[in-house]
Design an enzyme around this catalytic site. Structure first.
Site: not given
Ligand code: FNR
Length: 344
Positions: A23, A76, A78, A105, A125, A127, A153, A218, A242, A245, A273, A276-277
């Site tokens: 996930y 953020p 989840a 989140s 954050q 929705y 978001t 965002k 995101h 995703r 974002d 970024v590592r």
């Molecule tokens: C997210 N992201 C995300 N963004 C948001 O606005 N609300 C959320 O609840 C979530 N949940 C979430 C769950 C998981 C498992 C992931 C991997 C990502 C997106 C997150 O805030 C962010 O934009 C990305 O994860 C940034 O990319 P990197 O650093 O994971 O590559």
């Protein structure tokens, strides 16, 4: 001792239940955007400066008036209780110890009050819901607990499809406590609680007016959308796809940042974002005009493998690497990083 961040994802894969790890790692559809994110940061090259005094290096940065000791902020994500029994509270402890910023989140398994009690600087954050007022209790609760900003978001009118492999999914394992700690009882039972599919600039205005907090939008990738956010009263725009995703095939954020900064960078703060590592990626983000760079997955993996201490260690290691990078670039403070450092 080796670099903590190296092999972090593999260590997380070893300790987390498979469905949980999947996930967090997965992107939508073919994971095109997820897999391209870091490579886009890697393409930039620098022109280091010499004959500069770098005896003291200042990593401090300011976002919405709050000073961060550590510029690696945490995006953020989840359901952090899926990776650690104390979830977001443990995450907050690690972030607070490092002097960074946490975005909580809306699908948090810990309450804003418990997160705030760690002393962390945090934003909430959200929705926005189809029935607008349905998201207000969450925001009022966040504000009362001390959230300094609201992050809207904007890239999720529908959740991007992800392909799960064999076996149980995280949804099969999820306890109710993993994601809904800040919602009132009964939330989710009405169709109005679903995510809005008709978000517009008026929602940015409405959030700013109702919460009286700065609103960060965002999920912006385009200069024209950034313009609409700024005109609607956003305090900042956050360049994000995101973590790959949502729309699979969305451009890499490292490639979108500069146009957004050119359009609105004089009026609002711009964050980024996605992939970024390393310290170098953060320097690149600041060179292209971002005032903060966020990470999503790595802090979760650090939390899952070593708890709060892992999060603190990840961020501390990146701080050390950033100090070295700035010294080698002949730049005594992060605030003085500009495009002039880039080789083009
Ligand atoms: C997210 N992201 C995300 N963004 C948001 O606005 N609300 C959320 O609840 C979530 N949940 C979430 C769950 C998981 C498992 C992931 C991997 C990502 C997106 C997150 O805030 C962010 O934009 C990305 O994860 C940034 O990319 P990197 O650093 O994971 O590559």
């Amino acid at each position: 001792m080796g670099r903590f961040a190296d092999g972090l994802e593999e260590r997380a894969a070893d300790v987390l239940p498979e469905a949980v790890f999947r996930y967090f790692r997965q992107g939508s559809r073919d994971s095109t955007s997820t897999s391209e994110a870091t490579a886009a940061w890697e393409r930039h090259r620098f022109l280091p400066q010499v004959l500069r005094d770098v005896t003291e290096v200042d990593l401090r940065s300011t976002v919405l008036g709050a000073e961060l000791a550590c510029p690696f902020a945490v995006a953020p994500t989840a359901m952090q209780r899926a990776v650690h029994p104390e979830g977001e509270v443990a995450m907050a402890r690690g972030i607070a110890a490092a002097g960074s910023l946490m975005v909580v989140s809306s699908n948090s398994g810990s309450t804003f009050e418990d997160i705030a009690a760690t002393g962390v600087t945090f934003w909430a954050q959200v929705y926005v819901t189809a029935d607008r007022p349905a998201c207000l209790p969450l925001l009022h609760r966040a504000a009362a607990a001390g959230a300094r900003a609201v992050v809207l978001t904007a890239d999720t009118p529908v959740v991007g499809t992800k392909h799960d492999g064999e076996g149980p999914t995280i949804w099969d394992l999820a306890g109710p406590g993993w994601s809904h700690a800040n919602f009132p009882d009964g939330y989710g039972s009405s169709p109005g609680d679903a995510k809005a599919t008709d978000l517009g600039p008026q929602d940015v205005e409405w959030l700013a007016r109702t919460t009286r907090l700065p609103v960060v939008v965002k999920g912006v990738l385009r200069a024209d959308d950034a313009r609409r956010c700024a005109e609607a009263g956003a305090a900042a725009v956050w360049v994000s796809n995101h973590g790959g995703r949502q729309f699979d095939g969305a451009a890499a954020t490292a490639d979108c940042l500069e146009a957004v900064v050119a359009e609105v960078g004089d009026e609002v703060e711009v964050y980024v974002d996605g992939g970024v590592r390393t310290a170098r990626h953060v320097v690149t983000a600041h060179a292209l005009g971002a005032s903060a760079a966020f990470m999503g997955r790595p802090p979760v993996y650090a939390l899952g493998t070593e708890g709060s201490a892992g999060v603190e260690r990840l961020l501390g290691e990146l701080d050390d690497e950033l100090t070295e990078a700035l010294m080698l670039l002949g730049c005594p403070s992060l605030g003085r990083v500009t495009t002039a450092l880039l080789s083009r």
